[in-house]
Write a protein that holds these residues in place. Structure first.
Motif, PDB file in Angstrom:
ATOM      1  N   LEU A 281       1.218  -1.480  -0.171  1.00 14.48           N
ATOM      2  CA  LEU A 281       0.228  -0.456  -0.005  1.00 14.48           C
ATOM      3  C   LEU A 281       0.772   1.443   0.042  1.00 14.48           C
ATOM      4  O   LEU A 281       0.609   2.124  -0.923  1.00 14.48           O
ATOM      5  N   ILE A 282       2.122   0.864   0.843  1.00 15.84           N
ATOM      6  CA  ILE A 282       2.564   2.357   1.063  1.00 15.84           C
ATOM      7  C   ILE A 282       3.663   2.502  -0.391  1.00 15.84           C
ATOM      8  O   ILE A 282       3.227   3.247  -0.327  1.00 15.84           O
ATOM      9  N   ALA A 283       3.920   1.400  -1.263  1.00 16.39           N
ATOM     10  CA  ALA A 283       4.831   1.422  -2.239  1.00 16.39           C
ATOM     11  C   ALA A 283       3.935   1.806  -3.357  1.00 16.39           C
ATOM     12  O   ALA A 283       4.519   2.897  -4.046  1.00 16.39           O
ATOM     13  N   LEU A 284       2.495   1.647  -3.436  1.00 15.07           N
ATOM     14  CA  LEU A 284       1.874   2.139  -4.552  1.00 15.07           C
ATOM     15  C   LEU A 284       1.302   3.258  -4.001  1.00 15.07           C
ATOM     16  O   LEU A 284       1.284   4.003  -5.030  1.00 15.07           O
ATOM     17  N   ARG A 285       1.115   4.537  -2.888  1.00 12.48           N
ATOM     18  CA  ARG A 285       0.704   5.153  -2.785  1.00 12.48           C
ATOM     19  C   ARG A 285       2.333   5.998  -3.092  1.00 12.48           C
ATOM     20  O   ARG A 285       2.132   7.931  -4.077  1.00 12.48           O
ATOM     21  N   ARG A 286       3.575   5.425  -3.135  1.00 17.89           N
ATOM     22  CA  ARG A 286       4.556   6.300  -4.013  1.00 17.89           C
ATOM     23  C   ARG A 286       4.858   6.567  -5.237  1.00 17.89           C
ATOM     24  O   ARG A 286       4.759   7.670  -5.509  1.00 17.89           O
ATOM     25  N   ARG A 287       4.425   5.198  -6.127  1.00 20.75           N
ATOM     26  CA  ARG A 287       3.896   4.945  -7.433  1.00 20.75           C
ATOM     27  C   ARG A 287       2.958   5.881  -8.386  1.00 20.75           C
ATOM     28  O   ARG A 287       3.467   6.532  -9.191  1.00 20.75           O
TER      29      ARG A 287
ATOM     30  N   ARG B  74      -5.654  -9.610  -1.804  1.00 15.71           N
ATOM     31  CA  ARG B  74      -4.635  -9.948  -2.323  1.00 15.71           C
ATOM     32  C   ARG B  74      -4.680 -11.138  -3.436  1.00 15.71           C
ATOM     33  O   ARG B  74      -4.201 -10.718  -4.236  1.00 15.71           O
ATOM     34  N   SER B  75      -6.295 -11.167  -3.908  1.00 15.22           N
ATOM     35  CA  SER B  75      -6.226 -12.226  -4.610  1.00 15.22           C
ATOM     36  C   SER B  75      -6.509 -11.814  -5.571  1.00 15.22           C
ATOM     37  O   SER B  75      -6.553 -12.720  -6.987  1.00 15.22           O
ATOM     38  N   ARG B  76      -7.193 -10.841  -6.547  1.00 15.72           N
ATOM     39  CA  ARG B  76      -7.561  -9.587  -7.582  1.00 15.72           C
ATOM     40  C   ARG B  76      -6.760  -9.024  -7.997  1.00 15.72           C
ATOM     41  O   ARG B  76      -6.610  -8.046  -9.161  1.00 15.72           O
ATOM     42  N   GLU B  77      -5.600  -8.345  -7.741  1.00  8.08           N
ATOM     43  CA  GLU B  77      -4.524  -7.543  -8.467  1.00  8.08           C
ATOM     44  C   GLU B  77      -4.258  -7.982  -9.408  1.00  8.08           C
ATOM     45  O   GLU B  77      -4.024  -8.915  -9.593  1.00  8.08           O
ATOM     46  N   GLY B  78      -4.721  -7.460 -10.635  1.00  8.84           N
ATOM     47  CA  GLY B  78      -3.777  -7.183 -11.599  1.00  8.84           C
ATOM     48  C   GLY B  78      -5.006  -7.704 -12.991  1.00  8.84           C
ATOM     49  O   GLY B  78      -5.394  -7.456 -14.118  1.00  8.84           O
TER      50      GLY B  78
ATOM     51  N   GLU C  99     -13.965  -6.077   1.992  1.00 13.95           N
ATOM     52  CA  GLU C  99     -13.257  -6.268   1.054  1.00 13.95           C
ATOM     53  C   GLU C  99     -12.593  -4.006   0.622  1.00 13.95           C
ATOM     54  O   GLU C  99     -13.737  -3.646   0.154  1.00 13.95           O
ATOM     55  N   GLY C 100     -11.767  -4.232   0.137  1.00 14.39           N
ATOM     56  CA  GLY C 100     -11.166  -3.040   0.296  1.00 14.39           C
ATOM     57  C   GLY C 100     -10.378  -3.504  -1.811  1.00 14.39           C
ATOM     58  O   GLY C 100      -9.243  -4.228  -1.917  1.00 14.39           O
ATOM     59  N   MET C 101     -10.282  -2.291  -2.010  1.00 13.49           N
ATOM     60  CA  MET C 101      -9.710  -1.808  -4.307  1.00 13.49           C
ATOM     61  C   MET C 101      -9.023  -1.107  -4.069  1.00 13.49           C
ATOM     62  O   MET C 101      -9.773  -0.085  -3.928  1.00 13.49           O
ATOM     63  N   ILE C 102      -7.932  -0.817  -4.385  1.00 10.08           N
ATOM     64  CA  ILE C 102      -7.280   0.182  -5.243  1.00 10.08           C
ATOM     65  C   ILE C 102      -7.541  -0.217  -7.205  1.00 10.08           C
ATOM     66  O   ILE C 102      -6.573  -0.911  -7.284  1.00 10.08           O
ATOM     67  N   VAL C 103      -8.204   0.516  -7.768  1.00  9.95           N
ATOM     68  CA  VAL C 103      -8.179   0.797  -8.951  1.00  9.95           C
ATOM     69  C   VAL C 103      -7.564   1.951  -9.647  1.00  9.95           C
ATOM     70  O   VAL C 103      -7.648   2.954  -9.292  1.00  9.95           O
ATOM     71  N   VAL C 104      -6.727   1.660 -10.813  1.00 11.85           N
ATOM     72  CA  VAL C 104      -5.897   2.535 -11.341  1.00 11.85           C
ATOM     73  C   VAL C 104      -6.069   2.743 -12.796  1.00 11.85           C
ATOM     74  O   VAL C 104      -6.379   1.289 -12.947  1.00 11.85           O
ATOM     75  N   ALA C 105      -5.874   3.481 -13.582  1.00 13.88           N
ATOM     76  CA  ALA C 105      -5.510   4.175 -15.239  1.00 13.88           C
ATOM     77  C   ALA C 105      -4.870   2.688 -15.382  1.00 13.88           C
ATOM     78  O   ALA C 105      -3.824   2.506 -15.440  1.00 13.88           O
ATOM     79  N   LYS C 106      -5.420   1.630 -16.866  1.00  9.66           N
ATOM     80  CA  LYS C 106      -4.486   1.214 -17.232  1.00  9.66           C
ATOM     81  C   LYS C 106      -3.737   2.072 -18.316  1.00  9.66           C
ATOM     82  O   LYS C 106      -3.676   3.189 -18.516  1.00  9.66           O
ATOM     83  N   ALA C 107      -2.104   0.862 -17.954  1.00  5.58           N
ATOM     84  CA  ALA C 107      -1.251   1.368 -18.118  1.00  5.58           C
ATOM     85  C   ALA C 107      -1.047   2.274 -19.939  1.00  5.58           C
ATOM     86  O   ALA C 107      -1.600   1.632 -20.928  1.00  5.58           O
TER      87      ALA C 107
ATOM     88  N   ASP D   5     -13.483   1.897 -14.994  1.00  3.22           N
ATOM     89  CA  ASP D   5     -12.498   1.535 -16.030  1.00  3.22           C
ATOM     90  C   ASP D   5     -10.811   1.643 -15.210  1.00  3.22           C
ATOM     91  O   ASP D   5     -10.500   2.787 -14.786  1.00  3.22           O
ATOM     92  N   GLY D   6     -10.567   0.689 -15.364  1.00  2.00           N
ATOM     93  CA  GLY D   6      -9.050   0.208 -14.401  1.00  2.00           C
ATOM     94  C   GLY D   6      -8.478  -0.859 -14.489  1.00  2.00           C
ATOM     95  O   GLY D   6      -9.389  -2.370 -14.572  1.00  2.00           O
ATOM     96  N   SER D   7      -7.333  -1.161 -13.944  1.00  2.00           N
ATOM     97  CA  SER D   7      -7.229  -2.490 -13.391  1.00  2.00           C
ATOM     98  C   SER D   7      -7.298  -2.309 -12.216  1.00  2.00           C
ATOM     99  O   SER D   7      -6.840  -1.201 -11.575  1.00  2.00           O
ATOM    100  N   ILE D   8      -6.919  -3.697 -11.474  1.00  2.00           N
ATOM    101  CA  ILE D   8      -6.599  -3.689  -9.529  1.00  2.00           C
ATOM    102  C   ILE D   8      -5.806  -4.059  -8.911  1.00  2.00           C
ATOM    103  O   ILE D   8      -4.501  -4.583  -9.615  1.00  2.00           O
ATOM    104  N   ALA D   9      -5.015  -2.760  -8.535  1.00  2.00           N
ATOM    105  CA  ALA D   9      -3.979  -2.881  -7.881  1.00  2.00           C
ATOM    106  C   ALA D   9      -3.391  -3.271  -7.231  1.00  2.00           C
ATOM    107  O   ALA D   9      -2.328  -3.259  -6.320  1.00  2.00           O
ATOM    108  N   LEU D  10      -4.408  -2.997  -5.910  1.00  2.00           N
ATOM    109  CA  LEU D  10      -4.258  -3.368  -4.597  1.00  2.00           C
ATOM    110  C   LEU D  10      -5.570  -4.442  -4.143  1.00  2.00           C
ATOM    111  O   LEU D  10      -6.511  -2.944  -4.410  1.00  2.00           O
ATOM    112  N   SER D  11      -5.847  -4.882  -3.489  1.00  2.00           N
ATOM    113  CA  SER D  11      -6.745  -5.944  -2.801  1.00  2.00           C
ATOM    114  C   SER D  11      -6.710  -6.237  -1.785  1.00  2.00           C
ATOM    115  O   SER D  11      -5.407  -6.661  -1.448  1.00  2.00           O
TER     116      SER D  11
END
Ligand code: GLC
Ligand code: CA
Length: 494
Positions: free
Chosen positions: A410-416, A469-473, A486-494, A460-466
């Protein structure tokens, strides 16, 4: 241009006596913190806030300071602090200390030598009460034959900020630490520094009890914060002022940022005191967002040394719910502050009546028990009991499915992803029990805090962190389904 490094940071609160013990006397110390820097760097945090480290009779465990420019011998020496600042700095981690300007210890030499630094009265002048219970905030001093004010324990006499000689003392104290590379201060009871000059009664509202209007929240306090901000701004990088501005009135609280010229960060206790419930929390965040002046930045926390641990308070010991809470704290607009052990989903400790050492009732000790480093705890005869070690650093570091690894991701994602740090907060529609928001254009956070599965549409996007942990990507276009807790972070597709 001021470099506001703290806006991108993740803070980590260390209760020094309970974090890590380098010399095996059962009391955590500064050398212990230094030994754990490798861990903290691995976790990814940016700054450590240390609760008071100064000499203190420990009536309130450091919040009764008897020497503001020394180090408590239980915790180490000035050299240990210098070493910690240097070694942390080498790993890109800054050190924040805790400033206690509202009161000192009654053992501070000032209390005998400079009585004019304190607030005195011949008779009890008003209805003010001690925060720690036990009645009046005034205690008779035999030596002086007068009463002195203490908003907290009797051994914590309040300083008299109307005396113009008090402020220069604290500027000297700030400079002393800033000159030694300390990156800033958490400011204890930042809302209470000045008291009403006329010592008027606090209003008592039927059914609601006493409203602290004259014993705290005086307008003159803002002037002090302004002076400190100016002082902190003369350093490179500017030093941080993080306030414990304890008001649940969001407008009053927002006032402590001033016009961008007072606190840099203030704990948003409206969220801390909400339940882990979508409606309550989204309401608290909406209020904060609406009330904050453009220049201000909130600090989010779910645990601290006073209120206890979020894994217990918010999640009742449930790891999935704790992960939801961590995901929220790390993705709201603002600076998150983790309390040591939050990253393990550590629950409050068990402190039996005989072991209580806190001066307040109810005791805050269950939230202050030692950090479990190993399955056995990693402590010898610690000052507070360490009974529950099933959640410990060694085991969780070895397990990539652990909450520790989740927090690190989570911390790494926030940084990225810059949007997770600085993107605008915008709530989006979500079914009952759920709470979802966008950060800027590129990131979305969805939490299901209710008991039923939910669907959130138009994603619209991809799951960066759940949280599990099973649904990432997984790519989402359309509905995002979330199981309970359950919680998820979805980010725009690269
Ligand atoms: C703050 C501290 C608390 C302390 C009190 C008096 O609320 O967080 O621990 O007891 O101030 O200094
Ligand atoms: Ca020790």
């Amino acid at each position: 241009m001021i470099e506001r490094w703290w806006r991108d940071a993740v803070l980590y609160q260390v209760y020094p006596r309970s974090f890590a013990d380098a010399n095996g006397d059962g009391i955590g110390d500064l050398a212990g913190v230094a030994q754990r820097l490798e861990y903290l760097e691995w976790l990814g945090i940016d700054a450590i806030w240390l609760n008071p480290v100064h000499p203190s009779p420990n009536v309130d465990w450091g919040y009764d300071v008897s020497d503001y420019t020394g180090i408590h011998p239980d915790l180490g020496t000035l050299e240990d602090l210098a070493r910690l600042v240097a070694e942390a700095g080498a790993r890109g981690i800054r050190i924040l200390l805790d400033l206690v300007p509202n009161h000192s210890s009654d053992r501070h030499p000032w209390f005998r030598e400079r009585p004019d630094f304190y607030v005195w009265a011949d008779e009890i002048p008003n209805n003010w009460e001690s925060i720690f219970g036990g009645g009046s905030a005034w205690t008779f001093d035999d030596e002086r034959g007068r009463y002195y004010l203490h908003n907290f324990a009797p051994q914590q006499p309040d300083l008299n900020w109307w005396n113009p000689e008090v402020a220069p003392e604290f500027e000297r104290i700030l400079r002393f630490w800033f000159d030694r590379g300390v990156a800033g201060f958490r400011i204890d009871v930042a809302h209470a520094i000045f008291k009403d000059r006329e010592l008027r009664d606090d209003p008592v509202i039927p059914g609601l009890g006493m409203r602290r209007r004259y014993s705290m929240f005086r307008p003159e306090t803002h002037g002090i914060l302004r002076d400190w901000r100016a002082l902190a701004g003369t350093y490179d990088p500017p030093r941080l002022l993080l306030g414990e501005a304890y008001s649940l009135d969001v407008e009053q609280w927002a006032g402590y940022f001033g016009d961008g010229d007072q606190l840099d960060l203030a704990f948003a206790f409206m969220l801390t005191h909400a339940d882990l419930d979508a409606e309550q929390m989204r309401g608290a965040v909406a209020d904060v967002e609406a009330a904050l002046p453009a220049n201000a930045w909130p600090c989010w926390a779910g645990s601290n040394h006073d209120i206890g641990r979020l894994a217990t308070r918010w999640a009742g010991g449930d790891d999935a719910r704790t992960r939801c809470a961590l995901m929220m704290l790390l993705t709201l607009r603002g600076t998150p502050c983790l309390y040591y052990g939050d990253e393990l989903a550590l629950t409050s400790g068990d402190v039996t009546a005989e072991r209580i050492v806190d001066c307040a009732t109810p005791s805050r000790d269950p939230g202050r028990t030692p950090m479990p480093w190993t399955p056995g705890g990693g402590w010898t005869d610690p000052w507070l009991p360490l009974t529950e070690t099933s959640r410990n650093v060694e085991a969780q570091r070895a397990d990539s499915d652990s909450t520790l690894h989740f927090t690190r991701h989570l911390i790494a994602l926030r940084r990225r992803i810059p949007a997770l740090r600085s993107g605008r907060y915008q709530e989006i529609a979500a079914p009952e029990g759920a709470w979802a928001w966008r950060r800027g254009d590129d990131a979305l956070v969805a939490l299901n805090l209710g008991d039923d599965p939910v669907e959130i549409g138009a994603i619209d996007g991809s799951i960066a962190l759940s949280t599990n942990r099973s649904r990432e990507g997984e790519n989402i276009s359309g509905n995002l389904t979330l199981a309970p807790s359950e919680g998820m972070i979805v980010v725009a597709k690269a």
